[in-house]
Design an enzyme around this catalytic site. Structure first.
Site, PDB file in Angstrom:
ATOM      1  N   ARG A   1       0.894  -1.337   0.077  1.00 25.17           N
ATOM      2  CA  ARG A   1      -0.096   0.092   0.103  1.00 25.17           C
ATOM      3  C   ARG A   1       0.750   1.072   0.114  1.00 25.17           C
ATOM      4  NH1 ARG A   1      -5.093  -1.375   0.424  1.00 25.17           N
ATOM      5  NH2 ARG A   1      -5.440  -3.502   1.086  1.00 25.17           N
TER       6      ARG A   1
ATOM      7  N   HIS B   1       8.711  -5.958  -6.582  1.00 26.66           N
ATOM      8  CA  HIS B   1       7.787  -5.344  -7.237  1.00 26.66           C
ATOM      9  C   HIS B   1       7.501  -4.054  -6.617  1.00 26.66           C
ATOM     10  CE1 HIS B   1       3.744  -4.665  -8.867  1.00 26.66           C
ATOM     11  NE2 HIS B   1       3.501  -6.184  -9.514  1.00 26.66           N
TER      12      HIS B   1
ATOM     13  N   TYR C   1       1.630  -1.226  -5.233  1.00 22.68           N
ATOM     14  CA  TYR C   1       0.536  -0.803  -6.162  1.00 22.68           C
ATOM     15  C   TYR C   1       0.022   0.535  -6.082  1.00 22.68           C
ATOM     16  CZ  TYR C   1      -0.395  -5.976  -6.649  1.00 22.68           C
ATOM     17  OH  TYR C   1      -0.060  -7.419  -6.619  1.00 22.68           O
TER      18      TYR C   1
ATOM     19  N   HIS D   1       3.908  -1.196 -12.430  1.00 19.00           N
ATOM     20  CA  HIS D   1       2.900  -1.194 -13.106  1.00 19.00           C
ATOM     21  C   HIS D   1       2.910   0.172 -13.636  1.00 19.00           C
ATOM     22  CE1 HIS D   1       0.392  -4.157 -10.712  1.00 19.00           C
ATOM     23  NE2 HIS D   1       1.302  -4.559 -11.229  1.00 19.00           N
TER      24      HIS D   1
ATOM     25  N   GLU E   1       5.807  -3.230 -16.365  1.00 22.19           N
ATOM     26  CA  GLU E   1       5.034  -4.618 -16.431  1.00 22.19           C
ATOM     27  C   GLU E   1       3.665  -4.481 -17.450  1.00 22.19           C
ATOM     28  OE1 GLU E   1       3.645  -6.462 -12.811  1.00 22.19           O
ATOM     29  OE2 GLU E   1       2.142  -7.706 -13.803  1.00 22.19           O
TER      30      GLU E   1
ATOM     31  N   ASP F   1       3.361 -10.518 -18.043  1.00 19.43           N
ATOM     32  CA  ASP F   1       2.323 -11.422 -17.155  1.00 19.43           C
ATOM     33  C   ASP F   1       1.459 -12.066 -18.065  1.00 19.43           C
ATOM     34  OD1 ASP F   1      -0.074 -11.952 -15.501  1.00 19.43           O
ATOM     35  OD2 ASP F   1       0.914 -10.784 -13.979  1.00 19.43           O
TER      36      ASP F   1
ATOM     37  N   HIS G   1      -2.134 -11.184 -17.720  1.00 18.63           N
ATOM     38  CA  HIS G   1      -2.505  -9.870 -18.496  1.00 18.63           C
ATOM     39  C   HIS G   1      -2.300  -9.836 -20.076  1.00 18.63           C
ATOM     40  CE1 HIS G   1      -0.661  -7.983 -14.325  1.00 18.63           C
ATOM     41  NE2 HIS G   1      -1.739  -8.632 -14.143  1.00 18.63           N
TER      42      HIS G   1
ATOM     43  N   HIS H   1       5.494 -13.144 -15.304  1.00 18.61           N
ATOM     44  CA  HIS H   1       4.809 -13.383 -14.148  1.00 18.61           C
ATOM     45  C   HIS H   1       3.761 -14.537 -14.957  1.00 18.61           C
ATOM     46  CE1 HIS H   1       4.867  -9.225 -12.222  1.00 18.61           C
ATOM     47  NE2 HIS H   1       5.952 -10.046 -11.958  1.00 18.61           N
TER      48      HIS H   1
ATOM     49  N   ASP I   1      -8.081  -8.363 -15.270  1.00 18.23           N
ATOM     50  CA  ASP I   1      -6.910  -8.883 -14.133  1.00 18.23           C
ATOM     51  C   ASP I   1      -7.390  -9.688 -13.234  1.00 18.23           C
ATOM     52  OD1 ASP I   1      -4.516  -8.728 -13.152  1.00 18.23           O
ATOM     53  OD2 ASP I   1      -4.442  -6.879 -12.935  1.00 18.23           O
TER      54      ASP I   1
ATOM     55  N   HIS J   1      -6.365 -13.183 -11.663  1.00 10.67           N
ATOM     56  CA  HIS J   1      -5.314 -14.305 -11.664  1.00 10.67           C
ATOM     57  C   HIS J   1      -6.108 -15.595 -11.306  1.00 10.67           C
ATOM     58  CE1 HIS J   1      -1.586 -11.515 -11.316  1.00 10.67           C
ATOM     59  NE2 HIS J   1      -2.697 -11.130 -11.964  1.00 10.67           N
TER      60      HIS J   1
ATOM     61  N   GLU K   1       2.138 -15.675  -9.399  1.00 10.71           N
ATOM     62  CA  GLU K   1       1.170 -14.872  -8.713  1.00 10.71           C
ATOM     63  C   GLU K   1      -0.125 -15.210  -8.684  1.00 10.71           C
ATOM     64  OE1 GLU K   1       2.017 -11.204 -11.247  1.00 10.71           O
ATOM     65  OE2 GLU K   1       2.862 -10.451  -9.678  1.00 10.71           O
TER      66      GLU K   1
END
Ligand code: FE
Ligand code: FE
Ligand code: ZN
Length: 278
Positions: free
Chosen positions: A37, A67, A70, A107, A142, A176, A179, A211, A224, A226, A256
């Site tokens: 976060r 990574h 987000y 991202h 990504e 990914d 994705h 990914h 999106d 997974h 993931e």
């Protein structure tokens, strides 16, 4: 050698992640450089990093794929969110130098109504502001599923960002599988065609990591979501082809999938046992 791993919790430090990876049968992994976060990151402990690097060497780990949080959106329509992202990126670049030569995936961002072109401009501007000639980390864009106003679901958008970045040798791409599929690239029926298109538009030399995920949705869903390997619309066979593809087989693969440790260990084992040794 197939390099495969999954996302690991980073709160207990590097050595703990290394041991966790070994316990799962992984020889690479992904981790969030800080709480996903966002916010400030814990100080890195030098002796922890040293112990980790020793373990990684003795277990022949491949390149790690860190990574970004987000919450990092380098093309938000809100200036303070863009600045927050820029500062996290700059801090992460310093922290990544503790483990030299690894990958840092992020991202590209969501333009939130500003438009793709301005978004691309802002992403590249921040990269140009933060990346340095001296850094040993390669920063990966990504490829995205194209949810909402996400940038990077089209190879042309990834290329447009790379074109505007000065230190191109510090940049790469992480694709990914979920994705790609949800963005509309048919990696199930035409993997070669997708990779040829990537090569033509972006350049295959930029592809540094993958990914590895199945998808809960049909092709071009732009959602999106997974899924576990073999339980989704991509399927086990297509994912096995991907890890064995001549252009991909040496890249680090990061799972993931919505798993616990046992599930990850099983997916790693499944992929290792279906990897063709050359
Ligand atoms: Fe991601
Ligand atoms: Fe991903
Ligand atoms: Zn995703």
């Amino acid at each position: 050698m197939l390099y495969i791993g999954c996302h690991l919790p980073s709160s207990k430090g590097y050595l703990a992640m290394g041991r966790h990876a070994v316990a799962l049968g992984a020889n690479t992994f992904a981790f969030f450089t800080r709480n996903p976060r966002g916010g400030s990151a814990k100080k890195i402990n030098t002796s922890d990093v040293e112990a980790f690097l020793k373990l990684a060497e003795s277990h022949n780990f491949g390149t790690l794929v860190a990574h970004a949080p987000y919450t990092m959106n380098l093309c938000s329509n809100n200036l303070s969110i863009r600045e927050f992202g820029r500062n996290m990126l700059a801090d992460d670049m310093k922290r990544m130098e503790m483990t030299p030569g690894q990958y840092y995936n992020f991202h590209p961002g969501s333009h939130v109504g500003q438009g793709v072109d301005l978004g691309i401009e802002q992403i590249a501007e921040t990269l140009n502001n933060v990346l340095t000639k001296e850094q040993s980390t390669t920063v990966l864009l990504e490829g995205m599923a194209g949810k909402g106003s996400e940038i990077g679901s089209k190879f042309e958008e990834l290329k447009a960002i790379l074109d505007k970045v000065e230190l191109k040798e510090k940049m790469g791409v992480c694709l990914d599988t979920c994705h790609l599929w949800e963005a509309g690239y048919d990696i199930v029926n035409d993997l070669n065609g997708v990779l040829e298109e990537f090569d033509r538009i972006v350049g295959i030399k930029y592809l540094k990591a993958m990914h590895l995920n199945d998808s809960k949705n049909p092709i071009a869903a732009h959602k999106d979501r997974h899924e576990l390997i073999g339980e989704g619309h991509i399927g086990k066979e297509a994912l096995i082809k991907i890890i064995n593809h001549p252009e991909l087989r040496k890249l680090p693969f990061i799972l993931e999938t919505p798993n616990d440790d046992e599930g990850y260990a099983n997916e790693i084992k499944l992929m290792q046992s279906n990897y063709t040794k050359w």
